[in-house]
Design a protein around this motif. Structure first.
Motif, PDB file in Angstrom:
ATOM      1  N   SER A   8     -22.406 -11.375  -8.182  1.00 15.33           N
ATOM      2  CA  SER A   8     -21.800 -11.053  -6.691  1.00 15.33           C
ATOM      3  C   SER A   8     -22.903 -11.162  -6.002  1.00 15.33           C
ATOM      4  O   SER A   8     -22.808 -11.442  -4.842  1.00 15.33           O
ATOM      5  CB  SER A   8     -21.231  -9.627  -6.666  1.00 15.33           C
ATOM      6  N   LEU A   9     -24.262 -10.839  -6.392  1.00 19.33           N
ATOM      7  CA  LEU A   9     -25.531 -11.049  -5.443  1.00 19.33           C
ATOM      8  C   LEU A   9     -25.629 -12.427  -5.211  1.00 19.33           C
ATOM      9  O   LEU A   9     -26.070 -12.846  -4.101  1.00 19.33           O
ATOM     10  CB  LEU A   9     -26.619 -10.612  -6.220  1.00 19.33           C
ATOM     11  N   LEU A  10     -25.523 -13.338  -6.159  1.00 14.36           N
ATOM     12  CA  LEU A  10     -25.776 -14.795  -6.064  1.00 14.36           C
ATOM     13  C   LEU A  10     -24.645 -15.303  -5.131  1.00 14.36           C
ATOM     14  O   LEU A  10     -24.889 -16.307  -4.252  1.00 14.36           O
ATOM     15  CB  LEU A  10     -25.588 -15.546  -7.396  1.00 14.36           C
ATOM     16  N   CYS A  11     -23.476 -14.772  -5.251  1.00 12.46           N
ATOM     17  CA  CYS A  11     -22.436 -15.736  -4.322  1.00 12.46           C
ATOM     18  C   CYS A  11     -22.572 -15.007  -2.852  1.00 12.46           C
ATOM     19  O   CYS A  11     -22.147 -15.643  -2.089  1.00 12.46           O
ATOM     20  CB  CYS A  11     -20.795 -15.023  -4.827  1.00 12.46           C
ATOM     21  N   GLY A  12     -22.900 -13.684  -2.575  1.00 14.25           N
ATOM     22  CA  GLY A  12     -23.338 -13.126  -1.413  1.00 14.25           C
ATOM     23  C   GLY A  12     -24.503 -13.874  -0.655  1.00 14.25           C
ATOM     24  O   GLY A  12     -24.469 -14.456   0.438  1.00 14.25           O
ATOM     25  N   PHE A  13     -25.466 -14.276  -1.307  1.00 12.83           N
ATOM     26  CA  PHE A  13     -26.529 -15.170  -1.133  1.00 12.83           C
ATOM     27  C   PHE A  13     -26.100 -16.693  -0.552  1.00 12.83           C
ATOM     28  O   PHE A  13     -26.498 -16.893   0.565  1.00 12.83           O
ATOM     29  CB  PHE A  13     -27.712 -15.255  -2.088  1.00 12.83           C
ATOM     30  N   LEU A  14     -25.536 -17.209  -1.468  1.00 14.00           N
ATOM     31  CA  LEU A  14     -24.740 -18.623  -1.103  1.00 14.00           C
ATOM     32  C   LEU A  14     -23.789 -18.474   0.077  1.00 14.00           C
ATOM     33  O   LEU A  14     -23.899 -19.374   0.859  1.00 14.00           O
ATOM     34  CB  LEU A  14     -24.153 -19.133  -2.422  1.00 14.00           C
TER      35      LEU A  14
END
Length: 70
Positions: A8-14
């Protein structure tokens, strides 16, 4: 350790990167070119069929001619 928080952190960053790029593209499109002469006009062509000296309006000419009044 679960992979869910990292995913979820990676998706938020992208998603944040996508928003930043979209906003910067929109602002750049609204403002226009960065410097004078970066957009082509109808009179400029790649092949040029007329007779001329081969210089463009934006050229500096002969800067080292030694003629200070020029």
């Amino acid at each position: 350790m679960s992979d869910r928080p990292q995913l979820s952190l990676l998706c938020g960053f992208l998603a944040l990167l996508a928003v930043i790029f979209a906003v910067s593209y929109a602002v750049g499109s609204a403002v226009g070119p960065g410097a004078p002469g970066t957009q082509r006009t109808e009179t400029e062509t790649e092949t040029g069929t007329g007779t001329g000296t081969g210089t463009h309006e934006g050229d500096m000419g002969d800067m080292h001619s030694g003629d200070p009044g020029r």
